[in-house]
Design an enzyme around this catalytic site. Structure first.
Site, PDB file in Angstrom:
ATOM      1  CG  LEU A 183      -1.990  -1.358   1.451  1.00  0.00           C
ATOM      2  CD1 LEU A 183      -2.968  -1.087   2.375  1.00  0.00           C
ATOM      3  CD2 LEU A 183      -2.886  -1.192   0.073  1.00  0.00           C
ATOM      4  CB  SER A 205      -1.972   0.707  -4.242  1.00  0.00           C
ATOM      5  OG  SER A 205      -1.547  -0.157  -3.108  1.00  0.00           O
ATOM      6  CB  SER A 231      10.304   0.598 -18.256  1.00  0.00           C
ATOM      7  OG  SER A 231      10.217   1.771 -18.908  1.00  0.00           O
ATOM      8  CE1 TYR A 268      10.283   2.361 -12.847  1.00  0.00           C
ATOM      9  CE2 TYR A 268      11.172   3.267 -14.904  1.00  0.00           C
ATOM     10  CZ  TYR A 268      10.272   2.536 -14.063  1.00  0.00           C
ATOM     11  OH  TYR A 268       9.250   1.970 -14.664  1.00  0.00           O
ATOM     12  CE  LYS A 274      10.690  -1.416 -13.501  1.00  0.00           C
ATOM     13  NZ  LYS A 274       9.841  -2.514 -12.558  1.00  0.00           N
ATOM     14  CG  ASN A 291       3.521   9.965 -15.594  1.00  0.00           C
ATOM     15  OD1 ASN A 291       3.380   9.212 -14.680  1.00  0.00           O
ATOM     16  ND2 ASN A 291       4.547   9.845 -16.440  1.00  0.00           N
ATOM     17  NE  ARG A 327       8.350  10.095 -23.805  1.00  0.00           N
ATOM     18  CZ  ARG A 327       9.326  10.928 -24.437  1.00  0.00           C
ATOM     19  NH1 ARG A 327       9.397  10.952 -25.632  1.00  0.00           N
ATOM     20  NH2 ARG A 327      10.111  11.688 -23.675  1.00  0.00           N
ATOM     21  CG  ASP A 380      11.037  14.749 -21.088  1.00  0.00           C
ATOM     22  OD1 ASP A 380      10.973  13.701 -20.314  1.00  0.00           O
ATOM     23  OD2 ASP A 380      10.028  15.505 -21.285  1.00  0.00           O
TER      24      ASP A 380
HETATM   25  C1  UD1 Z   1       6.860   7.674 -18.656  1.00  0.00           C
HETATM   26  C2  UD1 Z   1       7.120   7.242 -17.123  1.00  0.00           C
HETATM   27  C3  UD1 Z   1       8.093   5.926 -17.110  1.00  0.00           C
HETATM   28  C4  UD1 Z   1       7.648   5.152 -17.991  1.00  0.00           C
HETATM   29  C5  UD1 Z   1       7.779   5.621 -19.314  1.00  0.00           C
HETATM   30  C6  UD1 Z   1       7.463   4.376 -20.382  1.00  0.00           C
HETATM   31  C7  UD1 Z   1       7.238   8.704 -15.311  1.00  0.00           C
HETATM   32  C8  UD1 Z   1       7.955   9.971 -14.921  1.00  0.00           C
HETATM   33  N1  UD1 Z   1       7.678   8.276 -16.529  1.00  0.00           N
HETATM   34  O1  UD1 Z   1       7.790   8.351 -18.992  1.00  0.00           O
HETATM   35  O2  UD1 Z   1       8.209   5.437 -15.531  1.00  0.00           O
HETATM   36  O3  UD1 Z   1       8.864   3.857 -17.886  1.00  0.00           O
HETATM   37  O4  UD1 Z   1       6.858   6.513 -19.377  1.00  0.00           O
HETATM   38  O5  UD1 Z   1       7.777   5.088 -21.583  1.00  0.00           O
HETATM   39  O6  UD1 Z   1       6.396   8.026 -14.365  1.00  0.00           O
HETATM   40  N2  UD1 Z   1       4.845  16.115 -20.870  1.00  0.00           N
HETATM   41  C9  UD1 Z   1       4.330  17.219 -21.082  1.00  0.00           C
HETATM   42  N3  UD1 Z   1       3.682  17.931 -19.811  1.00  0.00           N
HETATM   43  C10 UD1 Z   1       3.609  17.261 -18.805  1.00  0.00           C
HETATM   44  C11 UD1 Z   1       3.936  16.050 -18.691  1.00  0.00           C
HETATM   45  C12 UD1 Z   1       4.723  15.455 -19.709  1.00  0.00           C
HETATM   46  O7  UD1 Z   1       4.395  18.059 -22.009  1.00  0.00           O
HETATM   47  O8  UD1 Z   1       2.962  18.091 -17.847  1.00  0.00           O
HETATM   48  C13 UD1 Z   1       5.477  15.407 -22.028  1.00  0.00           C
HETATM   49  C14 UD1 Z   1       6.795  14.830 -21.686  1.00  0.00           C
HETATM   50  O9  UD1 Z   1       8.022  15.838 -21.873  1.00  0.00           O
HETATM   51  C15 UD1 Z   1       6.873  13.702 -22.663  1.00  0.00           C
HETATM   52  C16 UD1 Z   1       5.310  12.963 -22.921  1.00  0.00           C
HETATM   53  O10 UD1 Z   1       4.831  14.210 -22.320  1.00  0.00           O
HETATM   54  O11 UD1 Z   1       7.198  14.112 -23.897  1.00  0.00           O
HETATM   55  C17 UD1 Z   1       5.278  12.007 -21.850  1.00  0.00           C
HETATM   56  O12 UD1 Z   1       5.709  12.312 -20.833  1.00  0.00           O
HETATM   57  P1  UD1 Z   1       5.331  11.320 -19.285  1.00  0.00           P
HETATM   58  O13 UD1 Z   1       3.748  11.024 -19.445  1.00  0.00           O
HETATM   59  O14 UD1 Z   1       5.783  11.814 -18.351  1.00  0.00           O
HETATM   60  O15 UD1 Z   1       6.095   9.767 -19.821  1.00  0.00           O
HETATM   61  P2  UD1 Z   1       7.615   9.470 -19.935  1.00  0.00           P
HETATM   62  O16 UD1 Z   1       8.465  10.632 -19.692  1.00  0.00           O
HETATM   63  O17 UD1 Z   1       7.499   9.088 -21.561  1.00  0.00           O
END
Ligand code: UD1
Length: 336
Positions: A34, A37, A125, A150, A154, A199, A231, A298
């Site tokens: 928990l 969760s 991942s 992190y 993995k 995210n 992504r 990123d």
């Molecule tokens: C996420 C996870 C990671 C996982 C991976 C698999 C986190 C921090 N990251 O990474 O654990 O292994 O996916 O691919 O949990 N973005 C914005 N604005 C925001 C948030 C995000 O523009 O407020 C953009 C980011 O720059 C990125 C995209 O959205 O280009 C996705 O971001 P995010 O959802 O954080 O995922 P990842 O960084 O790809």
């Protein structure tokens, strides 16, 4: 009826996988401490499936507790989700990540070895590939250096599992997820981000719900069609189903090697602006966002080559980005 242990079974991906396991007639035992969760998830799973899974609140870092669990529970397979997953936090506190993500894994594998338990599925991942040199990423793409502790847990975790499979005659499948999003269609289970979401999707839905004022889009100067990063966003229910297919492969002894690795993505990359536009269709309004600087760490683009998984595992995604975003929005509306 085969008994399956699901560690981290009350978490985001774990809970959706428990639902699919129960739908397929497996008996599920959940271990969860928990830490990220909520116990209510157990009742919500029960409401969806009509079956209450067995639950043990247990910390896998405590070796003696792990041992006593296996003294009293016999299982036919393990799906291992329990782990920390915040990248920034792992940079700030790597040792916590190694203790939790690696320590727990080693304890579980030791019990498997000592009790001849077979069939292990590992929650990995695409970050285990490091920064990709070529897209899309196939399973034979060599892994580069992991970009965070992190991601390193993995990479190392997979190596430990592979070596254990070779030395102790176990069988395992590691699933490298791309970006899991969305929620169950009933909106009874989904993702609970703690504090401000890191995210993209939870940030979008919280902005739409008025919890956050404005979404920041991190950079529009990437080398992509609209300048925002790419992504591969996969619906969590599709992802959960990949675990069932993998588990059956192991239980039916259809695996070709004792350690197998599969990409779990849609194969389609979407830019941040494409995600926003698709969300706006579901939301039926415009989303308040602004372009800001790139987020440190990123990468420009990452998406899966799904050919091997489709052919060899016999699994592919069924749901669209719009369906995933629609389920995430439905879930968000239920949180208010
Ligand atoms: C996420 C996870 C990671 C996982 C991976 C698999 C986190 C921090 N990251 O990474 O654990 O292994 O996916 O691919 O949990 N973005 C914005 N604005 C925001 C948030 C995000 O523009 O407020 C953009 C980011 O720059 C990125 C995209 O959205 O280009 C996705 O971001 P995010 O959802 O954080 O995922 P990842 O960084 O790809």
């Amino acid at each position: 009826m085969k008994k399956i242990l699901v560690t981290g079974g009350l978490g985001f991906i774990g809970s959706h996988t428990v639902v699919e396991l129960q739908n397929e007639g497996f008996e599920v035992i959940i271990i969860d401490n928990l830490s990220n969760s909520k116990i209510e998830v157990l009742d919500n799973i029960t409401e969806i499936t009509g079956i209450k899974p067995k639950f043990h609140q247990l910390d896998l870092r405590v070796k003696s507790d792990v041992k006593s669990f296996f003294d009293t529970n016999k299982v036919d397979g393990i799906i291992h989700f329990a782990a920390f997953k915040a990248i920034g936090e792992s940079v700030a506190n790597p040792l916590e990540y190694y203790e939790n993500n690696i320590g727990s894994l080693v304890f579980l594998l030791q019990e498997m070895r000592d009790r001849n338990i077979d069939n292990f599925i590992f929650s990995s991942s695409c970050m285990a590939y490091g920064t990709p040199e070529k897209l899309p990423i196939t399973e034979s793409t060599p892994s580069n250096k992991a970009a965070s502790p992190y991601a390193n847990t993995k990479q190392i975790g997979e190596e430990i599992i592979e070596e254990s499979c070779n030395s102790y005659k176990m069988n395992a499948i590691t699933l490298r997820y791309f970006n899991p999003i969305g929620a169950h269609e009933t909106a009874k289970i989904g993702e609970f981000p703690t504090g401000t979401p890191q995210n993209l999707i939870p940030y979008i839905t919280q902005t739409a719900a008025g919890i956050r004022e404005q979404l920041s889009v991190f950079g529009n100067d990437y080398d992509t069609p609209d300048g925002t990063a790419i992504r591969d966003y996969i619906h969590v229910v599709d992802l959960a189903k990949a675990h069932i297919v993998s588990l059956k492969r192991l239980l039916n002894k259809e695996n070709k090697k004792n350690f197998e690795l599969f990409n779990i993505g849609t194969g389609k990359g979407s830019t941040v602006l494409e995600v926003i536009t698709t969300f706006e269709k579901v939301y039926k309004k415009t989303l308040n966002y602004k372009i800001v600087n790139r987020r440190p760490g990123d990468i420009t683009a990452i998406y899966a080559d799904t050919e091997f998984t489709n052919k060899e595992l016999g699994w592919k995604t069924e749901k669209t980005l719009e369906e995933a975003l629609s389920s995430a929005w439905k879930w968000q509306l239920k949180q208010k």
